[in-house]
Design a protein around this motif. Structure first.
Motif, PDB file in Angstrom:
ATOM      1  N   LEU A 139       0.450  -1.245  -0.157  1.00 35.09           N
ATOM      2  CA  LEU A 139       0.196   0.130  -0.130  1.00 35.09           C
ATOM      3  C   LEU A 139       1.006   1.242   0.154  1.00 35.09           C
ATOM      4  N   LEU A 140       2.255   1.233   0.114  1.00 31.25           N
ATOM      5  CA  LEU A 140       3.130   2.243   0.248  1.00 31.25           C
ATOM      6  C   LEU A 140       4.291   2.210  -0.895  1.00 31.25           C
ATOM      7  N   GLY A 141       3.511   1.321  -1.877  1.00 35.82           N
ATOM      8  CA  GLY A 141       4.394   2.084  -3.221  1.00 35.82           C
ATOM      9  C   GLY A 141       5.317   0.906  -3.652  1.00 35.82           C
ATOM     10  N   VAL A 142       5.885   0.002  -2.930  1.00 33.29           N
ATOM     11  CA  VAL A 142       6.822  -1.350  -3.215  1.00 33.29           C
ATOM     12  C   VAL A 142       6.416  -1.934  -4.294  1.00 33.29           C
ATOM     13  N   PRO A 143       6.810  -2.368  -4.917  1.00 32.42           N
ATOM     14  CA  PRO A 143       6.681  -3.231  -6.299  1.00 32.42           C
ATOM     15  C   PRO A 143       6.131  -4.808  -5.879  1.00 32.42           C
TER      16      PRO A 143
END
Length: 260
Positions: A139-143
């Motif tokens: 949800l924090l944008g880690v692929p």
């Protein structure tokens, strides 16, 4: 002087019952922070299913309640009237939280209740604390390729927390240590395994977006806790000590740097 704004219900639950993850969540971007707090509060509710119910059947009933709360949110049904279920439903319906990941967290705890001895500790922690770290990172944008590293870090953090809480677990007639070994040595073997998981997780996170550092910050506390277990004077029966200032400062420094 103006008073600080009151915390939301999920944030207050996180602060009171999971202060480690609450501190780490403060380094999430402001627009994502409430979602992280809601995830932490949901995880706390799942964990307390065992604590609040002595009988496995009652714990399973509580877990089923949360399973249905997630499924109802996916189906677009009104949220259940509960201080965590309501924000959880909003976050699921907004697409911020992955319902499949949440349901897997419920499932792992259900499996533990129906036969804890059949679920290896590391596997259980991978599905709980590991899943927490991975979903926080997502949800924090880690692929996608970075989520396994976070899962390893979260598993190590869960293992460190288990070893810190051995005295509390013993009072609940629960013993997570492998049988047939002297307790201190069994715990130290697990601590070494946890440190290996941390190292593997960090290596696989060759590039962690700065806005996602909150997902990896539990690694800082896990490393400090696991190294304490390896000290010669550490005893498994000692009650967990309150977090020292040094622990909080280490997390804060790593959070400001954006690296773990």
């Amino acid at each position: 002087m103006a008073e600080a704004p009151a915390l939301s219900a999920p944030a207050e639950i996180a602060r009171r019952h999971d202060p480690d993850r609450f501190l780490c969540a403060l380094f999430a971007p402001a627009e994502k922070r409430e979602t992280v707090f809601t995830l932490i509060a949901f995880n706390h509710e799942l964990a307390r299913a065992r604590e609040a119910a002595r009988e496995p059947l009652m714990a399973l009933i509580r877990l089923q309640w949360w399973r249905e709360a997630v499924e109802e949110a996916v189906a677009g049904k009104p949220a259940r009237r509960h201080e965590v279920a309501e924000p959880l439903s909003r976050e699921i319906r907004a697409g911020a939280l992955d319902p499949a990941a949440l349901l897997r967290m419920v499932e792992v705890r259900e499996e533990a209740e129906t036969g804890e001895e059949a679920v290896p500790l590391i596997d259980r922690l991978r599905g709980t604390a590991g899943a927490m770290a991975a979903e926080t990172g997502r949800l924090l944008g880690v692929p996608e390729e970075g989520l396994d590293g976070l899962r390893r870090i979260g598993t190590a953090y869960g293992l460190a927390g288990t070893l810190r809480s051995l005295a509390v677990l013993a009072a609940q007639e629960r013993d997570p240590l492998p049988p047939g070994r002297e307790p201190a040595e069994a715990a130290r073997e697990l601590a070494r395994e946890g440190l290996m998981l941390l190292e593997e997780g960090r290596r696989s996170l060759s590039f962690l977006p700065r806005q996602a550092v909150a997902a990896a910050l539990p690694a800082v506390l896990a490393q400090r806790d696991l190294r304490r277990v390896l000290r010669p004077d550490w005893q498994p029966g000692a009650p967990p000590a309150p977090r020292a200032l040094g622990d909080r400062l280490a997390v804060t420094w790593a959070g400001w740097r954006g690296r773990v």
